[in-house]
Design a protein around this motif. Structure first.
Motif, PDB file in Angstrom:
ATOM      1  N   SER A 158       0.813  -1.218   0.000  1.00  0.00           N
ATOM      2  CA  SER A 158       0.000   0.000   0.000  1.00  0.00           C
ATOM      3  C   SER A 158       0.845   1.266   0.000  1.00  0.00           C
ATOM      4  CB  SER A 158      -0.935   0.004   1.211  1.00  0.00           C
ATOM      5  OG  SER A 158      -0.190  -0.096   2.418  1.00  0.00           O
ATOM      6  N   LYS A 159       2.083   1.180   0.492  1.00  0.00           N
ATOM      7  CA  LYS A 159       2.933   2.374   0.539  1.00  0.00           C
ATOM      8  C   LYS A 159       3.274   2.898  -0.856  1.00  0.00           C
ATOM      9  CE  LYS A 159       7.271  -0.252   0.930  1.00  0.00           C
ATOM     10  NZ  LYS A 159       8.480  -0.495   1.764  1.00  0.00           N
ATOM     11  N   TYR A 160       3.109   2.045  -1.869  1.00  0.00           N
ATOM     12  CA  TYR A 160       3.396   2.461  -3.240  1.00  0.00           C
ATOM     13  C   TYR A 160       2.159   2.991  -3.967  1.00  0.00           C
ATOM     14  CZ  TYR A 160       7.705  -0.186  -2.509  1.00  0.00           C
ATOM     15  OH  TYR A 160       8.902  -0.659  -2.017  1.00  0.00           O
TER      16      TYR A 160
END
Length: 384
Positions: free
Chosen positions: A293-295
């Motif tokens: 999700s960080k991307y």
């Protein structure tokens, strides 16, 4: 129903919203060529990168089939069956309000003013009202400009009629049989078009039998993955996405599968071209499925969430920008010292206005229907 829903884990993949946004961007880029063309000789790669935007629609089809199948399978696994009636109600509440509001608004506008393209004929009104607009175009060419994107909604609705019934009566085995039969029919139809080339409009692009291959692929991916997802590193995912774009470029430049443009390719070119389009779709899908999700930028997730409204409205916004207010656009561009970049200024303005209108539509028009839709939801997905 409420008590049952609490027992089922939510299934929501934000990366699919990001991919929806990318699909919309592809379509948005190609439709700019209708009203603000790019010189293909002077700007070769910009032109061809825009032209492959046509394939954003198959990407939408694949994503829709994958997600709907995934939710139906989870519903069947959790409750022992699928609630067909609730499925139809959910689809109606998601698709119909914006679709019919926009369509009949355009019917009124095209019949009462000359500035919104040509009036929509009564036969076309009937076809689009019963979600057979794509067949109307296939046999009669494109109709009034601003309703053109709605053809793909017709194709999706045709899938939604039969998909829950296949799961209800045939389960996963039925989904596999249906999908493989559809793939065969799709490529037989493609071969038919290759054997009957045309130097004018080709109805191949809007033909349901051709486009259903992407639904079939999405269904099969859902069935065979069984909820699993790849755990690749970021570099691998970037390479896969780029390879997807390369597949699309080869399909467009070499195999000449360019939407409704004349199709004079050989059988091998046509079949190879459509396989490359499908391969590109799947490479892009797997490049994002399961990504951390960080991307995933939150703005991209949100824009994917409102992409239905953006897709429905964007061509009309283009028309307003480049046709109705073309003189104003030139004046604004001149004052900004960007007259030679008038079309690019129009492109940015059209995108911003499309996002603005879609945001307004989603928050103040679509959300009440989406909240009502949740009452008929057995497997929760994205929150409204």
């Amino acid at each position: 129903m409420e008590n049952s829903k609490t027992l089922v884990q939510r299934y929501y993949k934000p990366e699919l919203d990001v991919l929806r946004f990318f699909a919309f961007l592809f379509v948005f880029f190609v439709h700019r060529l209708d009203l603000a063309p790019i010189d293909g000789k002077e700007y070769y790669w910009a032109f061809h990168l825009s032209l492959i935007g046509n394939y954003g629609v198959p990407l939408f089809f694949f994503l829709s089939a994958f997600l709907i199948t995934e939710l139906l399978i989870r519903e069947q696994d959790s409750f022992g069956h699928v609630d067909v009636k609730s499925f139809y109600i959910r689809r109606i509440l998601r698709i119909w309000p914006l679709y019919f509001t926009f369509f009949y608004l355009m019917v009124v506008l095209t019949w009462t003013t000359p500035i919104f393209s040509t009036p929509i004929p009564s036969g076309t009104q009937i076809a689009f009202s019963f979600f057979s607009g794509n067949w109307n175009i296939t046999f009669n060419k494109w109709q009034s400009y601003c309703i053109n994107p709605l053809w793909s909604v017709s194709v999706e609705e045709q899938l939604y009629i039969i998909l829950p019934l296949i799961v209800y009566y045939g389960g996963k085995r039925g989904l596999k049989i249906f999908s493989f039969v559809v793939l065969v029919i799709s490529y037989l139809t493609i071969i038919y078009y290759a054997l009957n080339p045309t130097s004018g409009f080709s109805g191949q692009w809007t033909n349901s039998f051709v486009q259903f291959q992407f639904f079939a692929a999405g269904i099969l991916c859902s069935v065979y993955l069984g909820g699993k997802q790849p755990q690749w590193d970021l570099t691998t995912r970037i390479v896969l996405f780029v390879l997807g774009v390369v597949c699309w470029l080869i399909a467009s430049i070499v195999c000449e599968i360019n939407a409704d443009a004349p199709h004079l390719a050989t059988i091998s070119q046509s079949v190879s071209g459509w396989i490359l389009i499908l391969a590109g779709v799947m490479l892009m899908f797997f490049s994002l499925l399961g990504i951390a999700s960080k991307y995933l930028p939150n703005p991209f997730i949100y824009l994917g969430r409102i992409s239905y409204g953006m897709y429905i409205m964007h061509i009309t916004i283009y028309w307003i920008t480049y046709q109705i207010f073309k003189d104003d656009l030139a004046l604004v561009s001149e004052k900004m010292g960007l007259l030679n970049w008038k079309n690019e200024v129009g492109f940015v303005l059209a995108f911003m206005i499309t996002v603005l209108f879609a945001t307004f539509s989603y928050n103040f028009f679509e959300k009440p229907f989406l909240k009502l839709k949740n009452r008929f939801t057995l497997v929760p997905s994205r929150e409204v």
